[in-house]
Write a protein that holds these residues in place. Structure first.
Motif, PDB file in Angstrom:
ATOM      1  N   ILE A  49      38.139  30.755  11.812  1.00  0.00           N
ATOM      2  CA  ILE A  49      38.223  31.290  10.458  1.00  0.00           C
ATOM      3  C   ILE A  49      37.267  30.523   9.542  1.00  0.00           C
ATOM      4  CG2 ILE A  49      39.766  31.917   8.573  1.00  0.00           C
ATOM      5  CD1 ILE A  49      40.437  33.198  11.264  1.00  0.00           C
ATOM      6  N   TYR A  50      36.505  31.270   8.735  1.00  0.00           N
ATOM      7  CA  TYR A  50      35.596  30.671   7.764  1.00  0.00           C
ATOM      8  C   TYR A  50      35.791  31.327   6.399  1.00  0.00           C
ATOM      9  CZ  TYR A  50      32.997  28.891  11.813  1.00  0.00           C
ATOM     10  OH  TYR A  50      32.640  28.267  12.975  1.00  0.00           O
ATOM     11  N   THR A  51      35.351  30.620   5.346  1.00  0.00           N
ATOM     12  CA  THR A  51      35.266  31.262   4.040  1.00  0.00           C
ATOM     13  C   THR A  51      34.061  32.205   4.079  1.00  0.00           C
ATOM     14  OG1 THR A  51      33.787  29.576   3.117  1.00  0.00           O
ATOM     15  CG2 THR A  51      36.164  29.178   2.925  1.00  0.00           C
ATOM     16  N   LYS A  52      33.965  33.083   3.107  1.00  0.00           N
ATOM     17  CA  LYS A  52      32.865  34.053   3.114  1.00  0.00           C
ATOM     18  C   LYS A  52      31.508  33.350   3.030  1.00  0.00           C
ATOM     19  CE  LYS A  52      31.428  38.453   1.158  1.00  0.00           C
ATOM     20  NZ  LYS A  52      31.832  39.600   0.320  1.00  0.00           N
ATOM     21  N   GLU A  53      31.421  32.328   2.178  1.00  0.00           N
ATOM     22  CA  GLU A  53      30.162  31.590   2.032  1.00  0.00           C
ATOM     23  C   GLU A  53      29.777  30.903   3.342  1.00  0.00           C
ATOM     24  OE1 GLU A  53      32.736  31.360   0.000  1.00  0.00           O
ATOM     25  OE2 GLU A  53      31.947  32.474  -1.724  1.00  0.00           O
ATOM     26  N   GLU A  54      30.768  30.259   3.988  1.00  0.00           N
ATOM     27  CA  GLU A  54      30.502  29.554   5.246  1.00  0.00           C
ATOM     28  C   GLU A  54      30.068  30.520   6.348  1.00  0.00           C
ATOM     29  OE1 GLU A  54      33.679  25.817   4.904  1.00  0.00           O
ATOM     30  OE2 GLU A  54      34.248  27.685   5.907  1.00  0.00           O
ATOM     31  N   GLY A  55      30.768  31.640   6.451  1.00  0.00           N
ATOM     32  CA  GLY A  55      30.485  32.599   7.511  1.00  0.00           C
ATOM     33  C   GLY A  55      29.090  33.194   7.408  1.00  0.00           C
ATOM     34  N   ILE A  56      28.719  33.634   6.205  1.00  0.00           N
ATOM     35  CA  ILE A  56      27.400  34.236   6.011  1.00  0.00           C
ATOM     36  C   ILE A  56      26.292  33.201   6.207  1.00  0.00           C
ATOM     37  CG2 ILE A  56      25.876  35.306   4.294  1.00  0.00           C
ATOM     38  CD1 ILE A  56      28.290  36.819   3.241  1.00  0.00           C
ATOM     39  N   GLU A  57      26.541  31.969   5.767  1.00  0.00           N
ATOM     40  CA  GLU A  57      25.541  30.910   5.936  1.00  0.00           C
ATOM     41  C   GLU A  57      25.299  30.609   7.405  1.00  0.00           C
ATOM     42  OE1 GLU A  57      22.755  28.186   4.471  1.00  0.00           O
ATOM     43  OE2 GLU A  57      23.850  29.821   3.514  1.00  0.00           O
ATOM     44  N   LYS A  58      26.356  30.639   8.203  1.00  0.00           N
ATOM     45  CA  LYS A  58      26.220  30.380   9.636  1.00  0.00           C
ATOM     46  C   LYS A  58      25.406  31.481  10.323  1.00  0.00           C
ATOM     47  CE  LYS A  58      30.096  27.297  10.486  1.00  0.00           C
ATOM     48  NZ  LYS A  58      29.213  26.216  10.981  1.00  0.00           N
TER      49      LYS A  58
ATOM     50  N   ALA B 167      37.559  29.559  23.733  1.00  0.00           N
ATOM     51  CA  ALA B 167      38.545  30.266  22.911  1.00  0.00           C
ATOM     52  C   ALA B 167      38.778  29.602  21.578  1.00  0.00           C
ATOM     53  CB  ALA B 167      39.879  30.364  23.672  1.00  0.00           C
ATOM     54  N   LEU B 168      38.285  28.341  21.386  1.00  0.00           N
ATOM     55  CA  LEU B 168      38.515  27.639  20.138  1.00  0.00           C
ATOM     56  C   LEU B 168      37.560  28.116  19.041  1.00  0.00           C
ATOM     57  CD1 LEU B 168      39.028  23.999  21.453  1.00  0.00           C
ATOM     58  CD2 LEU B 168      40.782  25.623  20.701  1.00  0.00           C
ATOM     59  N   GLY B 169      36.496  28.790  19.369  1.00  0.00           N
ATOM     60  CA  GLY B 169      35.586  29.189  18.316  1.00  0.00           C
ATOM     61  C   GLY B 169      34.551  30.196  18.755  1.00  0.00           C
ATOM     62  N   SER B 170      34.918  31.145  19.572  1.00  0.00           N
ATOM     63  CA  SER B 170      33.941  32.081  20.106  1.00  0.00           C
ATOM     64  C   SER B 170      33.566  33.159  19.099  1.00  0.00           C
ATOM     65  CB  SER B 170      34.481  32.732  21.386  1.00  0.00           C
ATOM     66  OG  SER B 170      35.694  33.407  21.119  1.00  0.00           O
ATOM     67  N   THR B 171      34.464  33.510  18.181  1.00  0.00           N
ATOM     68  CA  THR B 171      34.183  34.579  17.222  1.00  0.00           C
ATOM     69  C   THR B 171      34.524  34.126  15.812  1.00  0.00           C
ATOM     70  OG1 THR B 171      34.704  36.233  18.909  1.00  0.00           O
ATOM     71  CG2 THR B 171      34.615  36.979  16.621  1.00  0.00           C
ATOM     72  N   ALA B 172      33.592  34.323  14.893  1.00  0.00           N
ATOM     73  CA  ALA B 172      33.790  33.913  13.498  1.00  0.00           C
ATOM     74  C   ALA B 172      34.388  35.061  12.696  1.00  0.00           C
ATOM     75  CB  ALA B 172      32.456  33.490  12.897  1.00  0.00           C
ATOM     76  N   ILE B 173      35.399  34.748  11.887  1.00  0.00           N
ATOM     77  CA  ILE B 173      36.062  35.764  11.060  1.00  0.00           C
ATOM     78  C   ILE B 173      36.248  35.233   9.639  1.00  0.00           C
ATOM     79  CG2 ILE B 173      38.247  36.952  10.633  1.00  0.00           C
ATOM     80  CD1 ILE B 173      38.516  37.557  13.476  1.00  0.00           C
ATOM     81  N   ILE B 174      35.989  36.111   8.670  1.00  0.00           N
ATOM     82  CA  ILE B 174      36.267  35.820   7.254  1.00  0.00           C
ATOM     83  C   ILE B 174      37.480  36.651   6.852  1.00  0.00           C
ATOM     84  CG2 ILE B 174      35.384  35.976   4.895  1.00  0.00           C
ATOM     85  CD1 ILE B 174      32.539  36.000   6.179  1.00  0.00           C
ATOM     86  N   ASN B 175      38.514  36.010   6.404  1.00  0.00           N
ATOM     87  CA  ASN B 175      39.716  36.744   5.982  1.00  0.00           C
ATOM     88  C   ASN B 175      39.756  36.811   4.464  1.00  0.00           C
ATOM     89  OD1 ASN B 175      42.147  38.029   5.750  1.00  0.00           O
ATOM     90  ND2 ASN B 175      43.407  36.302   6.425  1.00  0.00           N
ATOM     91  N   SER B 176      39.238  37.915   3.911  1.00  0.00           N
ATOM     92  CA  SER B 176      39.223  38.108   2.458  1.00  0.00           C
ATOM     93  C   SER B 176      40.434  38.897   1.972  1.00  0.00           C
ATOM     94  CB  SER B 176      37.931  38.826   2.033  1.00  0.00           C
ATOM     95  OG  SER B 176      36.785  38.079   2.387  1.00  0.00           O
ATOM     96  N   ASP B 177      41.323  39.277   2.882  1.00  0.00           N
ATOM     97  CA  ASP B 177      42.483  40.098   2.539  1.00  0.00           C
ATOM     98  C   ASP B 177      43.398  39.389   1.553  1.00  0.00           C
ATOM     99  OD1 ASP B 177      44.317  42.184   2.594  1.00  0.00           O
ATOM    100  OD2 ASP B 177      45.423  41.295   4.276  1.00  0.00           O
ATOM    101  N   LYS B 178      43.804  40.116   0.510  1.00  0.00           N
ATOM    102  CA  LYS B 178      44.700  39.551  -0.492  1.00  0.00           C
ATOM    103  C   LYS B 178      46.171  39.726  -0.111  1.00  0.00           C
ATOM    104  CE  LYS B 178      41.508  40.030  -4.398  1.00  0.00           C
ATOM    105  NZ  LYS B 178      41.281  40.587  -5.744  1.00  0.00           N
ATOM    106  N   GLY B 179      46.401  40.488   0.959  1.00  0.00           N
ATOM    107  CA  GLY B 179      47.769  40.678   1.427  1.00  0.00           C
ATOM    108  C   GLY B 179      48.064  39.841   2.658  1.00  0.00           C
TER     109      GLY B 179
END
Length: 359
Positions: free
Chosen positions: A76-85, A46-58
Motif C-alpha cells: 500500500i502506498y499514498t497516491k504521491e508515493e505510488g505515482i513517483e515510484k 508476496a510482501l510487495g509484488s503489486t503496488a496499490i493506492i487506496n483513495s477510498d473514503k469508505g
C-alpha cells in the motif's frame, strides 16, 4: 613482424591467462545473473509484488485489498508515493482505488480502478484479472442486497490511467541496475589492463620487441588491439548472455548497448595506459585506478540512478564517460558515443605521448 601476427600472438597469450577470463567474464556474468535472480524473486515476493493506492473514503476499499491479499502480494502506498515510484520505474504499475469506490459499490455500480503504468507497458496481468473479478463480486453482492439492480456492468474491464514519464521504454529498475553494474565492471577493467602493460614493461618484453626491429606502432598496436578485442567481446557477451537468460527487455536495445560497451572499453583501455605510465608499481596502479573508477562511477550514475543523486553531484555528472554512455543507451542516440570517445582520446594521448618513453 606483421601487425596481425603480433595482434594474434597477444590474443592467444591473453586467452591462456585464466585470471583474465575469471575476472573479466566469469565474475561479471555470475554477479549480473545473481542480481537478476534476486530481482525476479523480489518481484514475485508476496510482501510487495503489486503496488496499490487506496483513495477510498469508505470501508470497502480496505475490504477489496484484504480479498486481494489472499492470492496476491500487495503493497500500500499514498497516491504521491505510488505515482513517483512508477515515474522512477521502481514499479511498472500502481493501481488506485478511487475515492467513491464504496459509494459506487453500494449503489450497485462498478467503480473504475485506475492502473497507473509506464506508457508502453500495456499488457494485462493476472493481478488485473483477479482485481476485476474481486470488484465484480463485491458489486454483485451489493446488487443482491439491493434486489433488482442490473448487473450488466459486471463485464467491464479495468481501464488504464496512463501517466507521462520521462522515458516510455519498458526497461525496469532491475535492468537499469544490472546495466550499471556491467558498465562499472568495464571501467574497473582498467586495473587489469594497466597491470598487464606494467608487467610487460617490468619483464622488458616491450623493450625486447623494439630490439627486433619492429616499428613502435606495431608493437604497441598489437598489444592494445588484443586487449581491446578481448574486453569488447567479453563484456558484450556478458550483456547479451545475462539479458537472454533473464528475458530482459534491454535486448531490444542490444545494438546501442553493445556499441556503448565497446566505446567504454576504449575509455577503460586508455585509463589503463595512462595509469601504467604515471604509476611506479602495481600497488599504486590498483589504488590509482580504483579511486578514479569509484568517483566517476558514483558521479556518472553507474552506481545509482542519477535521479537519486543530490543535485550538487548531478552537476558534475556530465564530466564522466559513464553519464554519456547511459544517456546514449536510454535515448538510443548513437551520436553521444562520440563524447565517450573524447574521454578515451584524452586519456590515450596522455598515456602514449611518446611511445618510446612509454616503454
Amino acid at each position: 613482424m606483421n601487425f596481425l601476427v603480433i595482434l594474434t600472438s597477444n590474443l592467444k597469450r591473453i586467452l591462456k591467462k585464466k585470471s583474465f577470463i575469471i575476472i573479466s567474464f566469469i565474475i561479471p556474468l555470475s554477479i549480473s545473473l545473481i542480481f537478476g535472480f534476486v530481482f525476479n524473486k523480489g518481484n514475485n515476493n508476496a510482501l510487495g509484488s503489486t503496488a496499490i493506492i487506496n483513495s477510498d473514503k469508505g470501508s470497502l476499499g480496505a475490504d477489496l485489498i484484504s480479498e486481494l491479499q489472499k492470492t496476491n502480494g500487495v503493497k500500500i502506498y499514498t497516491k504521491e508515493e505510488g505515482i513517483e515510484k512508477v515515474k522512477k520505474k521502481l514499479v511498472s504499475v500502481c493501481y488506485e482505488i478511487p475515492e467513491n469506490f464504496s459509494e459506487l459499490v453500494k449503489k450497485g455500480e462498478k467503480p473504475v480502478v485506475a492502473a497507473h503504468k509506464i506508457e508502453s507497458s500495456m499488457e494485462t496481468s493476472d493481478f488485473e484479472f483477479n482485481l476485476n473479478n474481486a470488484v465484480n463480486n463485491m458489486v454483485l453482492e451489493n446488487d443482491l442486497k439491493l434486489n433488482g439492480v442490473s448487473t450488466s456492468v459486471l463485464t467491464k474491464e479495468v481501464p488504464d490511467a496512463k501517466i507521462q514519464v520521462i522515458s516510455s521504454e519498458k526497461a525496469s529498475m532491475d535492468d537499469t541496475i544490472i546495466l550499471n553494474i556491467l558498465i562499472s565492471f568495464v571501467i574497473f577493467g582498467a586495473i587489469g589492463i594497466a597491470e598487464e602493460l606494467f608487467s610487460l614493461k617490468k619483464q622488458n618484453i616491450l623493450e625486447r620487441s623494439f630490439a627486433t626491429g619492429n616499428k613502435p606502432w606495431k608493437v604497441i598496436g598489437g598489444i592494445l588491439g588484443a586487449l581491446f578485442i578481448f574486453y569488447s567481446v567479453v563484456y558484450s557477451s556478458v550483456f547479451l548472455i545475462e539479458s537472454i537468460v533473464r528475458g530482459s527487455v534491454m535486448l531490444e536495445k542490444w545494438p546501442v548497448v553493445v556499441v556503448n560497451m565497446i566505446f567504454m572499453v576504449l575509455v577503460s583501455l586508455s585509463l589503463g595506459i595512462f595509469a601504467s605510465r604515471v604509476c611506479k608499481n602495481e600497488n599504486t596502479i590498483n589504488i590509482f585506478v580504483q579511486i578514479i573508477s569509484w568517483i566517476t562511477c558514483f558521479v556518472g550514475g553507474s552506481f545509482a540512478p542519477l535521479d537519486l543523486l543530490p543535485k550538487t553531484i548531478q552537476n558534475f555528472s556530465k564530466f564522466t564517460p559513464q553519464y554519456w554512455t547511459l544517456q546514449s543507451i536510454n535515448t538510443g542516440n548513437y551520436a553521444l558515443v562520440l563524447i565517450v570517445a573524447l574521454f578515451a582520446v584524452v586519456l590515450f594521448t596522455a598515456g602514449t605521448f611518446k611511445t618510446r618513453r612509454f616503454i
